[in-house]
Design a protein around this motif. Structure first.
Motif, PDB file in Angstrom:
ATOM      1  N   ALA A 148       0.724  -1.170  -0.139  1.00  0.00           N
ATOM      2  CA  ALA A 148      -0.060   0.025  -0.024  1.00  0.00           C
ATOM      3  C   ALA A 148       0.865   1.384  -0.151  1.00  0.00           C
ATOM      4  CB  ALA A 148      -0.920   0.199   1.223  1.00  0.00           C
ATOM      5  N   GLY A 149       0.621   2.054  -0.951  1.00  0.00           N
ATOM      6  CA  GLY A 149       1.389   3.508  -1.129  1.00  0.00           C
ATOM      7  C   GLY A 149       2.556   3.570  -1.465  1.00  0.00           C
ATOM      8  N   ARG A 150       3.171   2.221  -1.991  1.00  0.00           N
ATOM      9  CA  ARG A 150       4.637   1.727  -2.646  1.00  0.00           C
ATOM     10  C   ARG A 150       4.521   1.735  -4.089  1.00  0.00           C
ATOM     11  NH1 ARG A 150       6.858  -2.363   1.785  1.00  0.00           N
ATOM     12  NH2 ARG A 150       8.771  -1.237   1.489  1.00  0.00           N
ATOM     13  N   ARG A 151       5.641   1.824  -4.731  1.00  0.00           N
ATOM     14  CA  ARG A 151       5.906   1.617  -6.185  1.00  0.00           C
ATOM     15  C   ARG A 151       6.518   0.009  -6.161  1.00  0.00           C
ATOM     16  NH1 ARG A 151       8.852   5.877  -4.485  1.00  0.00           N
ATOM     17  NH2 ARG A 151      10.752   4.954  -4.842  1.00  0.00           N
ATOM     18  N   VAL A 152       5.633  -0.520  -7.030  1.00  0.00           N
ATOM     19  CA  VAL A 152       5.749  -2.091  -6.893  1.00  0.00           C
ATOM     20  C   VAL A 152       6.133  -2.465  -8.534  1.00  0.00           C
ATOM     21  CG1 VAL A 152       4.647  -4.436  -6.921  1.00  0.00           C
ATOM     22  CG2 VAL A 152       4.089  -2.360  -5.093  1.00  0.00           C
ATOM     23  N   LEU A 153       7.086  -3.574  -8.588  1.00  0.00           N
ATOM     24  CA  LEU A 153       7.379  -4.003  -9.823  1.00  0.00           C
ATOM     25  C   LEU A 153       7.245  -5.415  -9.905  1.00  0.00           C
ATOM     26  CD1 LEU A 153       8.698  -3.976 -12.866  1.00  0.00           C
ATOM     27  CD2 LEU A 153      11.014  -4.211 -11.452  1.00  0.00           C
ATOM     28  N   ASP A 154       6.298  -6.120 -10.665  1.00  0.00           N
ATOM     29  CA  ASP A 154       6.266  -7.547 -10.977  1.00  0.00           C
ATOM     30  C   ASP A 154       7.076  -7.790 -11.951  1.00  0.00           C
ATOM     31  OD1 ASP A 154       4.947  -9.984 -10.818  1.00  0.00           O
ATOM     32  OD2 ASP A 154       3.260  -9.597 -11.786  1.00  0.00           O
ATOM     33  N   LEU A 155       7.906  -8.530 -11.775  1.00  0.00           N
ATOM     34  CA  LEU A 155       9.260  -9.173 -12.654  1.00  0.00           C
ATOM     35  C   LEU A 155       8.816 -10.473 -13.065  1.00  0.00           C
ATOM     36  CD1 LEU A 155      12.001  -8.187 -13.418  1.00  0.00           C
ATOM     37  CD2 LEU A 155      12.932  -9.521 -11.661  1.00  0.00           C
ATOM     38  N   ARG A 168      -4.538  -3.666  -6.720  1.00  0.00           N
ATOM     39  CA  ARG A 168      -5.871  -3.928  -5.858  1.00  0.00           C
ATOM     40  C   ARG A 168      -5.645  -3.512  -4.508  1.00  0.00           C
ATOM     41  NH1 ARG A 168     -10.150  -7.114  -8.249  1.00  0.00           N
ATOM     42  NH2 ARG A 168     -11.141  -6.880  -6.245  1.00  0.00           N
ATOM     43  N   ALA A 169      -4.456  -3.928  -4.010  1.00  0.00           N
ATOM     44  CA  ALA A 169      -4.056  -3.736  -2.525  1.00  0.00           C
ATOM     45  C   ALA A 169      -3.636  -2.280  -2.111  1.00  0.00           C
ATOM     46  CB  ALA A 169      -2.912  -4.736  -1.975  1.00  0.00           C
ATOM     47  N   GLY A 170      -3.638  -1.362  -3.160  1.00  0.00           N
ATOM     48  CA  GLY A 170      -3.264   0.086  -2.720  1.00  0.00           C
ATOM     49  C   GLY A 170      -1.989   0.417  -2.892  1.00  0.00           C
ATOM     50  N   ALA A 171      -1.249  -0.159  -3.807  1.00  0.00           N
ATOM     51  CA  ALA A 171       0.072   0.220  -4.391  1.00  0.00           C
ATOM     52  C   ALA A 171       0.097   1.354  -5.024  1.00  0.00           C
ATOM     53  CB  ALA A 171       0.787  -0.808  -5.245  1.00  0.00           C
ATOM     54  N   ALA A 172       0.896   2.573  -4.807  1.00  0.00           N
ATOM     55  CA  ALA A 172       0.875   3.881  -5.473  1.00  0.00           C
ATOM     56  C   ALA A 172       0.984   3.655  -7.086  1.00  0.00           C
ATOM     57  CB  ALA A 172       1.852   4.825  -4.787  1.00  0.00           C
ATOM     58  N   ALA A 185     -10.139  -3.353 -13.755  1.00  0.00           N
ATOM     59  CA  ALA A 185     -10.258  -1.975 -13.483  1.00  0.00           C
ATOM     60  C   ALA A 185      -9.107  -1.350 -12.864  1.00  0.00           C
ATOM     61  CB  ALA A 185     -11.385  -1.851 -12.686  1.00  0.00           C
ATOM     62  N   VAL A 186      -7.809  -1.780 -13.070  1.00  0.00           N
ATOM     63  CA  VAL A 186      -6.688  -1.393 -12.525  1.00  0.00           C
ATOM     64  C   VAL A 186      -5.671  -0.945 -13.865  1.00  0.00           C
ATOM     65  CG1 VAL A 186      -6.661  -2.500 -10.272  1.00  0.00           C
ATOM     66  CG2 VAL A 186      -5.482  -3.379 -12.100  1.00  0.00           C
ATOM     67  N   THR A 187      -4.813  -0.087 -13.619  1.00  0.00           N
ATOM     68  CA  THR A 187      -4.153   0.270 -14.315  1.00  0.00           C
ATOM     69  C   THR A 187      -2.341  -0.036 -14.055  1.00  0.00           C
ATOM     70  OG1 THR A 187      -5.490   2.186 -15.103  1.00  0.00           O
ATOM     71  CG2 THR A 187      -2.977   2.373 -15.806  1.00  0.00           C
TER      72      THR A 187
END
Length: 199
Positions: free
Chosen positions: A67-74, A87-91, A114-116
């Motif tokens: 939540a609120g963090r920058r996330v990379l899915d490798l 969906r969990a609120g990543a920034a 419905a997420v980007t």
């Protein structure tokens, strides 16, 4: 992208998320004419793998991880972990993969939920990797990439169902799930899958 039909279906372990997945009892190499080609990655993105499902479930149940963090899915594959992070609120969430069809599939799946997903992310705070330790050729490269992110200060979470090339000594187990999987793909109906945090 793929000749086999796909259908939008809920993820077994994370039914809050639906993905466009192969809509037939096919294995990975059934979609490549039964052969591995080094010039074109197999369509991993056409399935939802156990490691990605475990990561998705963990993030949905523990949104504080991202939540609120920058996330990379490798090595995003279908994008299930990236979608769960969003969906969990990543920034901001980006999905990367050596296969451009996988990135396209992840974006299509994100839109269906419905997420980007961001185009790119240079400085992730959290890196996710689901089911990436499946071969002796890929494993050392994934370890090197994940260790570089960890050294740069990112938290690294990996979902692994015991594929055999997972360097457990570098990780701490966070939790485990029994993940439903297609028997025609995995030769079993479920896989015990860990979510691991890199030390």
């Amino acid at each position: 992208m793929l000749d086999a039909p796909t259908a939008l279906r809920p993820v077994p372990l994370a039914p809050e998320i639906s993905l466009h997945l192969v809509d037939a009892p096919l294995g990975l190499f059934d979609l490549t004419g039964g052969e591995f080609r080094s010039d074109a990655p197999p369509p991993f993105w056409a399935f939802v793998w156990a490691g990605g499902q475990a990561l998705a479930r963990h993030l949905l149940d523990h949104p504080g991880e991202v939540a609120g963090r920058r996330v990379l899915d490798l090595a995003t594959g279908s994008g299930v972990a990236a979608i769960a992070a969003a969906r969990a609120g990543a920034a901001r969430v980006a999905a990367s993969d050596i296969d451009p069809d996988a990135v396209a599939a992840a974006r299509r799946n994100a839109a269906a939920n419905a997420v980007t997903l961001a185009e790119e992310l240079a400085d992730p705070e959290v890196v996710l990797a689901g089911d990436v330790y499946y071969s002796p050729r890929v494993a050392p490269r994934m370890t090197a990439a994940l260790r570089a992110y960890r050294r740069a200060g990112a938290a690294v979470l990996v979902g692994d169902p015991g594929r055999g090339y997972f360097p457990e000594r570098l990780f701490d187990l966070v939790t485990e799930y029994v993940v439903p999987v297609p028997e025609h793909l995995e030769e079993t109906g479920e896989l015990r899958t860990g979510v691991w945090r890199m030390r």
